[in-house]
Design a protein around this motif. Sequence first.
Motif, PDB file in Angstrom:
ATOM      1  N   ALA A  19     -13.748 -48.187  58.089  1.00 30.48           N
ATOM      2  CA  ALA A  19     -12.873 -47.108  58.547  1.00 30.48           C
ATOM      3  C   ALA A  19     -11.467 -47.647  58.802  1.00 30.48           C
ATOM      4  N   THR A  65     -18.986 -41.978  56.382  1.00 32.03           N
ATOM      5  CA  THR A  65     -18.731 -42.727  57.614  1.00 32.03           C
ATOM      6  C   THR A  65     -17.253 -42.738  57.996  1.00 32.03           C
ATOM      7  N   TYR A  67     -13.631 -41.426  59.525  1.00 32.26           N
ATOM      8  CA  TYR A  67     -13.111 -40.656  60.646  1.00 32.26           C
ATOM      9  C   TYR A  67     -11.934 -39.814  60.157  1.00 32.26           C
ATOM     10  N   SER A 102     -15.847 -31.654  55.718  1.00 32.57           N
ATOM     11  CA  SER A 102     -16.476 -32.572  56.663  1.00 32.57           C
ATOM     12  C   SER A 102     -15.923 -32.527  58.076  1.00 32.57           C
ATOM     13  N   PHE A 103     -14.679 -32.106  58.252  1.00 35.02           N
ATOM     14  CA  PHE A 103     -14.054 -32.203  59.562  1.00 35.02           C
ATOM     15  C   PHE A 103     -13.573 -30.877  60.145  1.00 35.02           C
ATOM     16  N   TRP A 112     -12.426 -31.967  63.809  1.00 38.66           N
ATOM     17  CA  TRP A 112     -13.122 -32.915  64.670  1.00 38.66           C
ATOM     18  C   TRP A 112     -12.763 -34.328  64.257  1.00 38.66           C
ATOM     19  N   SER A 114     -14.782 -36.942  64.209  1.00 37.86           N
ATOM     20  CA  SER A 114     -15.837 -37.488  63.359  1.00 37.86           C
ATOM     21  C   SER A 114     -16.596 -36.347  62.707  1.00 37.86           C
ATOM     22  N   GLN A 115     -17.315 -36.680  61.666  1.00 36.48           N
ATOM     23  CA  GLN A 115     -18.067 -35.686  60.932  1.00 36.48           C
ATOM     24  C   GLN A 115     -19.317 -35.283  61.720  1.00 36.48           C
ATOM     25  N   HIS A 118     -22.034 -37.778  61.441  1.00 33.07           N
ATOM     26  CA  HIS A 118     -21.617 -39.158  61.702  1.00 33.07           C
ATOM     27  C   HIS A 118     -22.602 -39.841  62.637  1.00 33.07           C
ATOM     28  N   THR A 120     -22.054 -42.553  64.478  1.00 31.21           N
ATOM     29  CA  THR A 120     -21.416 -43.045  65.700  1.00 31.21           C
ATOM     30  C   THR A 120     -20.232 -42.142  66.029  1.00 31.21           C
ATOM     31  N   PRO A 121     -20.482 -41.007  66.678  1.00 33.94           N
ATOM     32  CA  PRO A 121     -19.381 -40.080  66.946  1.00 33.94           C
ATOM     33  C   PRO A 121     -18.356 -40.611  67.937  1.00 33.94           C
ATOM     34  N   SER A 123     -16.367 -44.135  69.396  1.00 35.23           N
ATOM     35  CA  SER A 123     -16.160 -45.542  69.086  1.00 35.23           C
ATOM     36  C   SER A 123     -15.275 -46.175  70.135  1.00 35.23           C
TER      37      SER A 123
END
Length: 123
Positions: A19, A65, A67, A102-103, A112, A114-115, A118, A120-121, A123
């Motif tokens: 990312a 994956t 963002y 996706s977002f 958003w 993250s998707q 996702h 790991t929303p 981080s």
Amino acid sequence: MEMQHFRSTNRSHPLVDPAVFISANALLLKALFIAADVFSRQDWHDEAFELMTQIMLQFKHQQNTLYLDDVIYTLDALYFALTLNHDVMDHVEYVWNHLMESFYDHIHGGAWFSQESHRTPMS
């Protein structure tokens, strides 16, 4: 020279976060396009296109994956390339469609970080 050899053979390189690779390099891509245009440097344009190719390969390979900032920075760099009359419309459309699918929250508006899928929303 000795220190450089020591570092290159004995140093543990940090792990690569894909990312970060995309968002940071998308910023670099835009900067390269700007600099190449301002200084009329064809070699910098060529370097920018090579970087763009690598970013789009990573983007497509890791699209589940990413963002939001990876997508926005990539879209911004591609848009700037488009304003310089480079033929990147296919990339722009691909990234835009990924952003919207996706977002973007069509019910509430906005995007958003993250998707929905996702892993790991936060981080």
